[in-house]
Design a protein around this motif. Sequence first.
Motif, PDB file in Angstrom:
ATOM      1  N   SER A   8       0.808  -1.219   0.000  1.00  0.00           N
ATOM      2  CA  SER A   8       0.000   0.000   0.000  1.00  0.00           C
ATOM      3  C   SER A   8       0.845   1.275   0.000  1.00  0.00           C
ATOM      4  CB  SER A   8      -0.939   0.003   1.202  1.00  0.00           C
ATOM      5  OG  SER A   8      -0.193  -0.027   2.397  1.00  0.00           O
ATOM      6  N   LYS A   9       2.115   1.179   0.429  1.00  0.00           N
ATOM      7  CA  LYS A   9       3.013   2.341   0.441  1.00  0.00           C
ATOM      8  C   LYS A   9       3.880   2.382  -0.811  1.00  0.00           C
ATOM      9  CE  LYS A   9       3.271   2.479   5.444  1.00  0.00           C
ATOM     10  NZ  LYS A   9       4.137   2.407   6.617  1.00  0.00           N
ATOM     11  N   SER A  10       3.560   1.577  -1.796  1.00  0.00           N
ATOM     12  CA  SER A  10       4.293   1.487  -3.074  1.00  0.00           C
ATOM     13  C   SER A  10       5.722   0.989  -2.901  1.00  0.00           C
ATOM     14  CB  SER A  10       4.288   2.836  -3.799  1.00  0.00           C
ATOM     15  OG  SER A  10       2.974   3.198  -4.126  1.00  0.00           O
ATOM     16  N   ASN A  11       5.981   0.180  -1.891  1.00  0.00           N
ATOM     17  CA  ASN A  11       7.290  -0.435  -1.709  1.00  0.00           C
ATOM     18  C   ASN A  11       7.350  -1.750  -2.472  1.00  0.00           C
ATOM     19  OD1 ASN A  11       8.303   1.567  -0.051  1.00  0.00           O
ATOM     20  ND2 ASN A  11       7.598   0.577   1.798  1.00  0.00           N
ATOM     21  N   TRP A  12       8.534  -2.062  -2.976  1.00  0.00           N
ATOM     22  CA  TRP A  12       8.739  -3.315  -3.708  1.00  0.00           C
ATOM     23  C   TRP A  12       9.074  -4.445  -2.755  1.00  0.00           C
ATOM     24  CZ3 TRP A  12      12.725  -1.364  -7.832  1.00  0.00           C
ATOM     25  CH2 TRP A  12      12.056  -0.592  -8.782  1.00  0.00           C
ATOM     26  N   SER A  28      10.804 -15.395  -1.539  1.00  0.00           N
ATOM     27  CA  SER A  28      10.694 -14.065  -0.963  1.00  0.00           C
ATOM     28  C   SER A  28      11.686 -13.921   0.187  1.00  0.00           C
ATOM     29  CB  SER A  28       9.277 -13.845  -0.445  1.00  0.00           C
ATOM     30  OG  SER A  28       9.199 -12.592   0.188  1.00  0.00           O
ATOM     31  N   THR A  29      12.273 -12.724   0.316  1.00  0.00           N
ATOM     32  CA  THR A  29      13.197 -12.461   1.421  1.00  0.00           C
ATOM     33  C   THR A  29      12.475 -11.893   2.625  1.00  0.00           C
ATOM     34  OG1 THR A  29      13.665 -10.214   0.688  1.00  0.00           O
ATOM     35  CG2 THR A  29      15.087 -11.963  -0.160  1.00  0.00           C
ATOM     36  N   GLY A  30      11.253 -11.431   2.416  1.00  0.00           N
ATOM     37  CA  GLY A  30      10.508 -10.801   3.507  1.00  0.00           C
ATOM     38  C   GLY A  30      10.883  -9.341   3.700  1.00  0.00           C
ATOM     39  N   LEU A  31      11.736  -8.805   2.823  1.00  0.00           N
ATOM     40  CA  LEU A  31      12.173  -7.418   2.921  1.00  0.00           C
ATOM     41  C   LEU A  31      11.446  -6.563   1.891  1.00  0.00           C
ATOM     42  CD1 LEU A  31      16.010  -8.034   3.158  1.00  0.00           C
ATOM     43  CD2 LEU A  31      14.470  -7.496   5.039  1.00  0.00           C
ATOM     44  N   LEU A  32      11.243  -5.297   2.229  1.00  0.00           N
ATOM     45  CA  LEU A  32      10.628  -4.338   1.326  1.00  0.00           C
ATOM     46  C   LEU A  32      11.579  -3.167   1.134  1.00  0.00           C
ATOM     47  CD1 LEU A  32       7.083  -4.179   2.933  1.00  0.00           C
ATOM     48  CD2 LEU A  32       7.678  -5.313   0.818  1.00  0.00           C
ATOM     49  N   MET A  33      11.453  -2.476  -0.005  1.00  0.00           N
ATOM     50  CA  MET A  33      12.276  -1.285  -0.229  1.00  0.00           C
ATOM     51  C   MET A  33      11.511  -0.289  -1.075  1.00  0.00           C
ATOM     52  SD  MET A  33      14.921  -2.212  -3.232  1.00  0.00           S
ATOM     53  CE  MET A  33      14.915  -0.570  -3.830  1.00  0.00           C
ATOM     54  N   ASN A  34      11.869   0.967  -0.912  1.00  0.00           N
ATOM     55  CA  ASN A  34      11.285   2.039  -1.700  1.00  0.00           C
ATOM     56  C   ASN A  34      11.981   2.062  -3.055  1.00  0.00           C
ATOM     57  OD1 ASN A  34      10.583   4.521  -2.864  1.00  0.00           O
ATOM     58  ND2 ASN A  34      10.341   5.456  -0.857  1.00  0.00           N
ATOM     59  N   PRO A  35      11.256   2.032  -4.161  1.00  0.00           N
ATOM     60  CA  PRO A  35      11.895   2.008  -5.487  1.00  0.00           C
ATOM     61  C   PRO A  35      12.741   3.237  -5.781  1.00  0.00           C
ATOM     62  CG  PRO A  35       9.508   2.200  -5.699  1.00  0.00           C
ATOM     63  CD  PRO A  35       9.805   1.974  -4.257  1.00  0.00           C
ATOM     64  N   GLU A  49      17.280   4.453   2.395  1.00  0.00           N
ATOM     65  CA  GLU A  49      16.574   3.240   2.810  1.00  0.00           C
ATOM     66  C   GLU A  49      17.104   2.788   4.172  1.00  0.00           C
ATOM     67  OE1 GLU A  49      13.680   0.553   2.252  1.00  0.00           O
ATOM     68  OE2 GLU A  49      14.212   2.026   0.745  1.00  0.00           O
ATOM     69  N   PRO A  50      16.211   2.426   5.107  1.00  0.00           N
ATOM     70  CA  PRO A  50      16.701   1.925   6.392  1.00  0.00           C
ATOM     71  C   PRO A  50      17.466   0.607   6.216  1.00  0.00           C
ATOM     72  CG  PRO A  50      14.292   2.014   6.349  1.00  0.00           C
ATOM     73  CD  PRO A  50      14.779   2.515   5.039  1.00  0.00           C
ATOM     74  N   ASP A  51      18.631   0.539   6.810  1.00  0.00           N
ATOM     75  CA  ASP A  51      19.483  -0.652   6.799  1.00  0.00           C
ATOM     76  C   ASP A  51      19.864  -1.135   5.384  1.00  0.00           C
ATOM     77  OD1 ASP A  51      21.009  -2.514   8.087  1.00  0.00           O
ATOM     78  OD2 ASP A  51      19.333  -3.819   8.617  1.00  0.00           O
ATOM     79  N   PRO A  52      20.455  -0.256   4.551  1.00  0.00           N
ATOM     80  CA  PRO A  52      20.800  -0.673   3.184  1.00  0.00           C
ATOM     81  C   PRO A  52      21.881  -1.748   3.138  1.00  0.00           C
ATOM     82  CG  PRO A  52      21.710   1.493   3.639  1.00  0.00           C
ATOM     83  CD  PRO A  52      20.837   1.121   4.808  1.00  0.00           C
ATOM     84  N   GLU A  53      22.769  -1.794   4.141  1.00  0.00           N
ATOM     85  CA  GLU A  53      23.826  -2.803   4.153  1.00  0.00           C
ATOM     86  C   GLU A  53      23.235  -4.208   4.229  1.00  0.00           C
ATOM     87  OE1 GLU A  53      23.891  -0.252   6.526  1.00  0.00           O
ATOM     88  OE2 GLU A  53      25.245   1.010   5.366  1.00  0.00           O
ATOM     89  N   ARG A  54      22.194  -4.371   5.015  1.00  0.00           N
ATOM     90  CA  ARG A  54      21.557  -5.689   5.158  1.00  0.00           C
ATOM     91  C   ARG A  54      20.891  -6.106   3.845  1.00  0.00           C
ATOM     92  NH1 ARG A  54      16.184  -7.102   8.333  1.00  0.00           N
ATOM     93  NH2 ARG A  54      16.222  -9.338   8.055  1.00  0.00           N
ATOM     94  N   ILE A  55      20.261  -5.172   3.163  1.00  0.00           N
ATOM     95  CA  ILE A  55      19.583  -5.488   1.910  1.00  0.00           C
ATOM     96  C   ILE A  55      20.587  -5.805   0.808  1.00  0.00           C
ATOM     97  CG2 ILE A  55      18.078  -4.558   0.103  1.00  0.00           C
ATOM     98  CD1 ILE A  55      16.662  -2.952   2.304  1.00  0.00           C
ATOM     99  N   ASN A  56      21.710  -5.086   0.781  1.00  0.00           N
ATOM    100  CA  ASN A  56      22.692  -5.254  -0.300  1.00  0.00           C
ATOM    101  C   ASN A  56      23.549  -6.504  -0.159  1.00  0.00           C
ATOM    102  OD1 ASN A  56      21.997  -2.959  -1.778  1.00  0.00           O
ATOM    103  ND2 ASN A  56      23.191  -1.667  -0.429  1.00  0.00           N
TER     104      ASN A  56
END
Length: 57
Positions: A8-12, A28-35, A49-56
Amino acid sequence: MIKQKTNSKSNWHIRCRQTFAKKRKECSTGLLMNPKNWNAKKQFVESPEPDPERINT
């Protein structure tokens, strides 16, 4: 990233794709990010983005 799947917040939703012996599995990783924070050229998430190191990783 699956651009068609947004919340609903347009996050991927971030998904993981693995290929082994010509067979592909996706989960699925269970993670969301703002495009807006996605750097397509470098293929990673940038700082606002909050915690970009974990996502990358």
